[in-house]
Every structure is written in structure tokens, then in C-alpha cells.
Design a protein around this motif. Structure first.
Motif, PDB file in Angstrom:
ATOM      1  N   LYS A 175       0.791  -1.231   0.000  1.00  0.00           N
ATOM      2  CA  LYS A 175       0.000   0.000   0.000  1.00  0.00           C
ATOM      3  C   LYS A 175       0.826   1.285   0.000  1.00  0.00           C
ATOM      4  O   LYS A 175       0.309   2.346  -0.352  1.00  0.00           O
ATOM      5  CB  LYS A 175      -0.925   0.015   1.230  1.00  0.00           C
ATOM      6  N   VAL A 176       2.095   1.202   0.394  1.00  0.00           N
ATOM      7  CA  VAL A 176       2.881   2.416   0.594  1.00  0.00           C
ATOM      8  C   VAL A 176       4.075   2.411  -0.347  1.00  0.00           C
ATOM      9  O   VAL A 176       4.747   1.391  -0.512  1.00  0.00           O
ATOM     10  CB  VAL A 176       3.368   2.507   2.060  1.00  0.00           C
ATOM     11  N   GLU A 177       4.360   3.560  -0.967  1.00  0.00           N
ATOM     12  CA  GLU A 177       5.488   3.649  -1.885  1.00  0.00           C
ATOM     13  C   GLU A 177       6.809   3.514  -1.144  1.00  0.00           C
ATOM     14  O   GLU A 177       6.891   3.769   0.056  1.00  0.00           O
ATOM     15  CB  GLU A 177       5.460   4.970  -2.665  1.00  0.00           C
ATOM     16  N   ARG A 178       7.869   3.153  -1.893  1.00  0.00           N
ATOM     17  CA  ARG A 178       9.162   2.842  -1.295  1.00  0.00           C
ATOM     18  C   ARG A 178       9.728   3.984  -0.468  1.00  0.00           C
ATOM     19  O   ARG A 178      10.281   3.771   0.614  1.00  0.00           O
ATOM     20  CB  ARG A 178      10.166   2.464  -2.398  1.00  0.00           C
ATOM     21  N   ARG A 179       9.600   5.211  -0.947  1.00  0.00           N
ATOM     22  CA  ARG A 179      10.217   6.338  -0.239  1.00  0.00           C
ATOM     23  C   ARG A 179       9.567   6.578   1.116  1.00  0.00           C
ATOM     24  O   ARG A 179      10.123   7.278   1.957  1.00  0.00           O
ATOM     25  CB  ARG A 179      10.121   7.603  -1.092  1.00  0.00           C
ATOM     26  N   ARG A 180       8.387   5.971   1.325  1.00  0.00           N
ATOM     27  CA  ARG A 180       7.718   6.121   2.618  1.00  0.00           C
ATOM     28  C   ARG A 180       7.839   4.878   3.487  1.00  0.00           C
ATOM     29  O   ARG A 180       8.014   4.985   4.693  1.00  0.00           O
ATOM     30  CB  ARG A 180       6.232   6.447   2.406  1.00  0.00           C
ATOM     31  N   PHE A 181       7.751   3.650   2.884  1.00  0.00           N
ATOM     32  CA  PHE A 181       7.729   2.476   3.760  1.00  0.00           C
ATOM     33  C   PHE A 181       9.091   2.164   4.367  1.00  0.00           C
ATOM     34  O   PHE A 181       9.167   1.605   5.470  1.00  0.00           O
ATOM     35  CB  PHE A 181       7.115   1.245   3.064  1.00  0.00           C
ATOM     36  N   ILE A 182      10.190   2.541   3.705  1.00  0.00           N
ATOM     37  CA  ILE A 182      11.504   2.308   4.308  1.00  0.00           C
ATOM     38  C   ILE A 182      11.682   3.148   5.574  1.00  0.00           C
ATOM     39  O   ILE A 182      12.059   2.617   6.634  1.00  0.00           O
ATOM     40  CB  ILE A 182      12.629   2.557   3.289  1.00  0.00           C
ATOM     41  N   PRO A 183      11.389   4.467   5.561  1.00  0.00           N
ATOM     42  CA  PRO A 183      11.451   5.229   6.814  1.00  0.00           C
ATOM     43  C   PRO A 183      10.484   4.710   7.882  1.00  0.00           C
ATOM     44  O   PRO A 183      10.810   4.736   9.077  1.00  0.00           O
ATOM     45  CB  PRO A 183      11.075   6.650   6.376  1.00  0.00           C
ATOM     46  N   ILE A 184       9.297   4.234   7.461  1.00  0.00           N
ATOM     47  CA  ILE A 184       8.338   3.712   8.438  1.00  0.00           C
ATOM     48  C   ILE A 184       8.923   2.527   9.181  1.00  0.00           C
ATOM     49  O   ILE A 184       8.813   2.414  10.410  1.00  0.00           O
ATOM     50  CB  ILE A 184       7.024   3.320   7.735  1.00  0.00           C
ATOM     51  N   VAL A 185       9.577   1.598   8.462  1.00  0.00           N
ATOM     52  CA  VAL A 185      10.170   0.416   9.086  1.00  0.00           C
ATOM     53  C   VAL A 185      11.219   0.813  10.113  1.00  0.00           C
ATOM     54  O   VAL A 185      11.208   0.338  11.262  1.00  0.00           O
ATOM     55  CB  VAL A 185      10.799  -0.502   8.012  1.00  0.00           C
ATOM     56  N   TYR A 186      12.125   1.709   9.732  1.00  0.00           N
ATOM     57  CA  TYR A 186      13.209   2.067  10.642  1.00  0.00           C
ATOM     58  C   TYR A 186      12.725   2.933  11.805  1.00  0.00           C
ATOM     59  O   TYR A 186      13.230   2.810  12.929  1.00  0.00           O
ATOM     60  CB  TYR A 186      14.325   2.779   9.867  1.00  0.00           C
ATOM     61  N   ARG A 187      11.756   3.784  11.558  1.00  0.00           N
ATOM     62  CA  ARG A 187      11.270   4.618  12.664  1.00  0.00           C
ATOM     63  C   ARG A 187      10.398   3.825  13.630  1.00  0.00           C
ATOM     64  O   ARG A 187      10.307   4.170  14.813  1.00  0.00           O
ATOM     65  CB  ARG A 187      10.544   5.840  12.098  1.00  0.00           C
ATOM     66  N   PHE A 188       9.770   2.768  13.147  1.00  0.00           N
ATOM     67  CA  PHE A 188       9.075   1.870  14.066  1.00  0.00           C
ATOM     68  C   PHE A 188      10.091   1.198  14.994  1.00  0.00           C
ATOM     69  O   PHE A 188       9.845   1.038  16.194  1.00  0.00           O
ATOM     70  CB  PHE A 188       8.283   0.812  13.299  1.00  0.00           C
ATOM     71  N   ALA A 189      11.244   0.831  14.428  1.00  0.00           N
ATOM     72  CA  ALA A 189      12.307   0.252  15.254  1.00  0.00           C
ATOM     73  C   ALA A 189      12.779   1.251  16.309  1.00  0.00           C
ATOM     74  O   ALA A 189      13.018   0.880  17.471  1.00  0.00           O
ATOM     75  CB  ALA A 189      13.481  -0.186  14.377  1.00  0.00           C
ATOM     76  N   ILE A 190      12.918   2.505  15.912  1.00  0.00           N
ATOM     77  CA  ILE A 190      13.315   3.546  16.865  1.00  0.00           C
ATOM     78  C   ILE A 190      12.279   3.681  17.973  1.00  0.00           C
ATOM     79  O   ILE A 190      12.625   3.790  19.162  1.00  0.00           O
ATOM     80  CB  ILE A 190      13.511   4.894  16.133  1.00  0.00           C
ATOM     81  N   ALA A 191      11.000   3.646  17.612  1.00  0.00           N
ATOM     82  CA  ALA A 191       9.935   3.756  18.612  1.00  0.00           C
ATOM     83  C   ALA A 191       9.993   2.599  19.604  1.00  0.00           C
ATOM     84  O   ALA A 191       9.814   2.785  20.818  1.00  0.00           O
ATOM     85  CB  ALA A 191       8.572   3.791  17.915  1.00  0.00           C
ATOM     86  N   CYS A 192      10.253   1.382  19.097  1.00  0.00           N
ATOM     87  CA  CYS A 192      10.376   0.225  19.991  1.00  0.00           C
ATOM     88  C   CYS A 192      11.546   0.405  20.960  1.00  0.00           C
ATOM     89  O   CYS A 192      11.429   0.092  22.153  1.00  0.00           O
ATOM     90  CB  CYS A 192      10.562  -1.053  19.179  1.00  0.00           C
ATOM     91  N   LEU A 193      12.672   0.899  20.433  1.00  0.00           N
ATOM     92  CA  LEU A 193      13.827   1.146  21.296  1.00  0.00           C
ATOM     93  C   LEU A 193      13.488   2.147  22.401  1.00  0.00           C
ATOM     94  O   LEU A 193      13.909   1.990  23.555  1.00  0.00           O
ATOM     95  CB  LEU A 193      15.001   1.672  20.471  1.00  0.00           C
ATOM     96  N   LEU A 194      12.728   3.170  22.049  1.00  0.00           N
ATOM     97  CA  LEU A 194      12.364   4.172  23.050  1.00  0.00           C
ATOM     98  C   LEU A 194      11.439   3.588  24.116  1.00  0.00           C
ATOM     99  O   LEU A 194      11.494   3.990  25.287  1.00  0.00           O
ATOM    100  CB  LEU A 194      11.701   5.371  22.364  1.00  0.00           C
ATOM    101  N   VAL A 195      10.601   2.629  23.726  1.00  0.00           N
ATOM    102  CA  VAL A 195       9.747   1.950  24.713  1.00  0.00           C
ATOM    103  C   VAL A 195      10.603   1.157  25.694  1.00  0.00           C
ATOM    104  O   VAL A 195      10.420   1.242  26.924  1.00  0.00           O
ATOM    105  CB  VAL A 195       8.730   1.028  24.008  1.00  0.00           C
ATOM    106  N   PHE A 196      11.555   0.370  25.153  1.00  0.00           N
ATOM    107  CA  PHE A 196      12.452  -0.386  26.040  1.00  0.00           C
ATOM    108  C   PHE A 196      13.272   0.556  26.912  1.00  0.00           C
ATOM    109  O   PHE A 196      13.522   0.276  28.086  1.00  0.00           O
ATOM    110  CB  PHE A 196      13.379  -1.275  25.212  1.00  0.00           C
ATOM    111  N   LEU A 197      13.704   1.672  26.338  1.00  0.00           N
ATOM    112  CA  LEU A 197      14.466   2.658  27.088  1.00  0.00           C
ATOM    113  C   LEU A 197      13.636   3.211  28.252  1.00  0.00           C
ATOM    114  O   LEU A 197      14.124   3.366  29.372  1.00  0.00           O
ATOM    115  CB  LEU A 197      14.905   3.785  26.152  1.00  0.00           C
ATOM    116  N   GLY A 198      12.364   3.489  27.971  1.00  0.00           N
ATOM    117  CA  GLY A 198      11.477   3.969  29.028  1.00  0.00           C
ATOM    118  C   GLY A 198      11.314   2.957  30.148  1.00  0.00           C
ATOM    119  O   GLY A 198      11.295   3.317  31.337  1.00  0.00           O
TER     120      GLY A 198
END
Length: 434
Positions: free
Chosen positions: A77-100
Motif C-alpha cells: 500500500k505504501v510507496e518505497r520512499r515512505r515504507f523504508i522510513p516507516i520500518v526504521y522509525r518503528f524500530a526507533i519507537a520500539c527502542l524508546l519503549v524499552f528505554l522507558g
């Protein structure tokens, strides 16, 4: 100055230096972040004891099945220029949850959170890498991949070495919070490099510019059906499965030999670190001086056969004379041959498939199939060891199968490239698997 030095060992053509450099830096950031977190993953995973680690392999496989469905829907559903940042920023969000959680509970996180972090990092690592290599296969042609993927892979090897060193030297000072924050920064750097590389690649033609802004399409589970329907993709999947089963068998054999021959936590840590440093150092030498040349001289099939061939020799050595020297030389050589030779060759296989297959089918192969091999190896190792069956009885037939698959895949890729029919790869002439 640096560019001129690189051009002496890498066969860059006009307009290729900057994209290849961006790709190498992108890979550097990904593996820097992962290898920085890997010691933390091992420590948190051990909170539940060593025996629990086998179950964490199974947990990783289950989580990958779920993530694959979500990832497939995202790619559709999402073009390449958007889904690649989504994947990596989801990883960042998970890291911030563990950090919290770390800031909230400190050292009292317990085995459950440690196990969740172990599974999450194991699963998400393979997804970030499959997104990376799918992007590379979508950006560079087969001919470019043969010349440039070794150089790009070198960026990842340097990142792995930097991450391991960073964690080794600074883990005590920064603690888990500092490591997670550092990894999050590196993931954001990787995201920005991916965006820059995508923009640069899209300028080459109107068709590529259109692909950059259009989603891949299809349904979320099409990666699975593509693998099942295509002999070429099935061949890649079986090759990966064989490779990972052998890797897991070697891993547990290494652990047993070190446990029997080396005493003390510090000494064992030094041995494991020494094997890793030796492997990464050998990989750098191979990637700088040999990968591109070997690809041109011998072709993809021959390079894919290197790791299975090394495994034939190595497992025979371990069976006849198991020792710390044998397992050190075998594992370091096998890793160097994989990252320096066979993996760059393996990634060129995806330059001759459709965009849907480069992201979805590749995602299934690099994540679900890869972790299935880990799980199978884990389950097979225990009864083999308990029954005192020679490791070679299982490993050598697998290695021989790997050599045969490598030759077949090399021929299949060559015929697909000659057919020049990337839009409908399943119709390209290819050998049939037995």
C-alpha cells in the motif's frame, strides 16, 4: 584523495561512486547499531537462563510470521520512499519503549522483558537487513551488483566492527540506556541515507522516478505465494534454509567446545571476541581486494558454492579432530567467505526478479525461512548430541546439497538475465529443481 584510492580497488563507472558510497554508509549505520545492541540482547536474554534461549528461537520465528504479514501489507500500500522510513522509525519507537522501561524499572526488568527484547531485536534485525538488500536490488542492476555489492558489504562489516568495539569499550560507561539511544540515532541516520539514495537513484530515469512514488502493490501475503510458485525463489529459500541449519549446528558445536576447553567467564569472552574480530578482519580483506574480482572471474554460482564447500571441509575437520583451533579457524573462515563472497553473490539473485519479489518474497526468505533454519538447527542439534551421532553425518550432506543449489541458482540467474524479462520473472527460462 579517498575517492581515488577507492577507485583503485573498486570498478566504479560514471555516476556510480556517490550511490555506492551512500549505500555503504547506510549499511554501516544499520550494522553499527545492531552490533552495539547485540551484547545487550545476550545479557537480557540470559535473565531467564541458558535453556530458555532455545525457546526464544521459537518465539523469534513466531514473531517473524506476524511481522511478515504486516510488512507485506505495508509494502503493498505504501510507496518505497515512505515504507523504508516507516520500518526504521518503528524500530526507533520500539527502542524508546524499552528505554522507558529501563528508566522506570532499572535493573529490575526481569526475565520477561529481557526475553521480549531478545526476540524483538532478533526479529527486527533480519527485517531491517532484508529491507536494505531489497532496496539495493531495486537500485542497482545485476551487472552493477557484481561490481559494487562487495564494496557496499564492506560498509556493513566496518559497521559491525565499530558496533562491537563501541559496546565493548563503552557499555560500562553508557549502560543500556546509552546504548539504546546511540542505536536510535544510528537508525535515524540510516533512514536519512536511504531517503537520499532513493532520491539520487530516481533521477536516473522517469521509470525509476515513477517506481519511487508508487507502491509495490499486490496483497500482503503475495511474498509467500511467490516463493511457493517460483522454482527460482524456492531454490533461494532452500539454499538459505540449508545455510542457516549448518550455521546453527556450528554455533552449538562451538559453544560445547569452548565450554569443555576454556574456563572462566573472562577467558570465554576473550575467545568469542577473538573469533569475531578474526572473522570481521578476514571479511574486510576479502571485500576490499577479492569480492568484485571473483564475481567477474567466476560468476555468481561459483561464489554461492564457496560457503558450502568451506562447510564440507570444516565439518569434516571438526568430526575428525574437534578442538578450539579447529572451530576458531572454521567459523572465522566461514563467516568471512559468507559476508565477503557468498552473500554479495546471493543478493545479486534478487536483481533479476520483479519489484514485488524484491521486497515481499525476499522478506519472507530473509526472515521467516532464515529463522526457520535457526529453529530447525536448534531442534536437530540436541538429539544428535544426545545420541552421540557424528556431526558430519548431518552437516556433510547439507553442505553437498548447498553446493548443488549454488550451481543451479547461478545457471538460473544467468538465464533470467539473458531473457531480460524482469516484469514477469516466472516466465523466464530457468532450470527445474529436482
Amino acid at each position: 584523495m579517498i575517492r581515488r584510492q577507492l577507485e583503485r580497488v573498486v570498478d566504479f563507472e560514471e555516476g556510480e561512486f556517490l550511490p555506492a558510497l551512500l549505500a555503504g554508509l547506510y549499511f554501516f549505520c544499520l550494522l553499527f547499531g545492531y552490533f552495539m545492541l547485540r551484547p545487550l540482547r545476550e545479557s537480557m536474554g540470559l535473565e531467564g537462563g541458558v535453556d530458555r534461549l532455545r525457546w526464544l528461537y521459537v518465539g523469534t520465528l513466531v514473531s517473524i510470521i506476524v511481522i511478515n504479514v504486516i510488512y507485506g501489507a505495508l509494502v503493498s500500500k505504501v510507496e518505497r520512499r515512505r515504507f523504508i522510513p516507516i520500518v526504521y522509525r518503528f524500530a526507533i519507537a520500539c527502542l524508546l519503549v524499552f528505554l522507558g522501561l529501563l528508566l522506570w524499572r532499572g535493573d529490575e526488568l526481569g526475565a520477561t522483558v529481557g526475553s521480549v527484547f531478545y526476540v524483538w531485536l532478533s526479529a527486527f534485525n533480519v527485517f531491517t537487513l532484508t529491507v536494505f538488500w531489497g532496496f539495493m536490488a531495486d537500485t542497482f542492476t545485476l551487472e552493477q551488483g557484481k561490481r559494487l555489492f562487495g564494496f557496499i558489504g564492506l560498509g556493513g562489516t566496518l559497521g559491525a566492527l565499530a558496533g562491537s568495539t563501541y559496546a565493548w569499550q563503552l557499555a560500562g560507561l553508557l549502560g543500556p540506556v546509552g546504548l539504546m539511544l546511540s542505536a536510535a540515532v544510528l537508525l535515524e541516520c540510516a533512514t536519512q541515507l536511504a531517503r537520499r539514495l532513493g532520491t539520487l537513484a530516481a533521477r536516473r530515469s522517469q521509470e525509476e522516478a515513477r517506481e519511487e512514488v508508487e507502491p509495490v502493490g499486490g496483497v500482503s501475503w503475495s511474498g509467500i505465494t511467490r516463493v511457493l510458485q517460483s522454482p527460482f525463489l524456492r531454490g533461494i529459500a532452500i539454499y538459505i534454509l540449508v545455510f542457516t541449519v549448518m550455521s546453527t549446528l556450528l554455533y552449538f558445536e562451538k559453544m560445547r567446545i569452548v565450554d569443555e576447553t576454556v574456563e572462566g567467564l573472562n577467558k570465554r569472552t576473550e575467545v568469542f571476541a577473538g573469533i569475531e574480530v578474526l572473522a570481521q578482519s578476514l571479511t574486510i580483506l576479502v571485500q576490499v581486494f577479492l569480492t568484485a574480482r571473483l564475481m567477474r572471474w567466476f560468476g555468481v554460482g561459483s561464489l554461492l558454492a564457496v560457503v558450502p564447500a568451506v562447510s564440507l571441509v570444516g565439518f569434516s575437520w571438526l568430526t575428525l579432530a574437534p578442538s578450539l583451533l579447529a572451530v576458531t579457524v572454521f567459523e572465522a573462515t566461514r563467516k568471512a567467505c559468507n559476508y565477503g563472497v557468498s552473500k554479495p553473490a546471493r543478493e545479486t539473485l534478487f536483481t533479476v526478479v520483479s519489484r514485488d519479489e524484491k521486497y515481499k518474497a525476499k522478506g519472507v526468505i530473509d526472515t521467516f525461512v532464515y529463522r526457520t533454519g535457526d529453529s530447525v538447527g536448534t531442534l536437530v542439534d540436541k538429539p544428535i548430541h544426545a545420541a552421540a551421532v557424528a556431526l558430519a553425518a548431518v552437516a556433510l550432506p547439507l553442505a553437498a546439497l548447498g553446493v548443488g543449489l549454488a550451481v543451479w541458482l547461478g545457471l538460473a540467474e544467468k538465464r533470467r538475465a539473458e531473457a531480460d524479462d524482469l516484469e514477469s520473472p516466472d516466465e523466464s527460462p530457468e532450470p527445474q529443481l529436482a
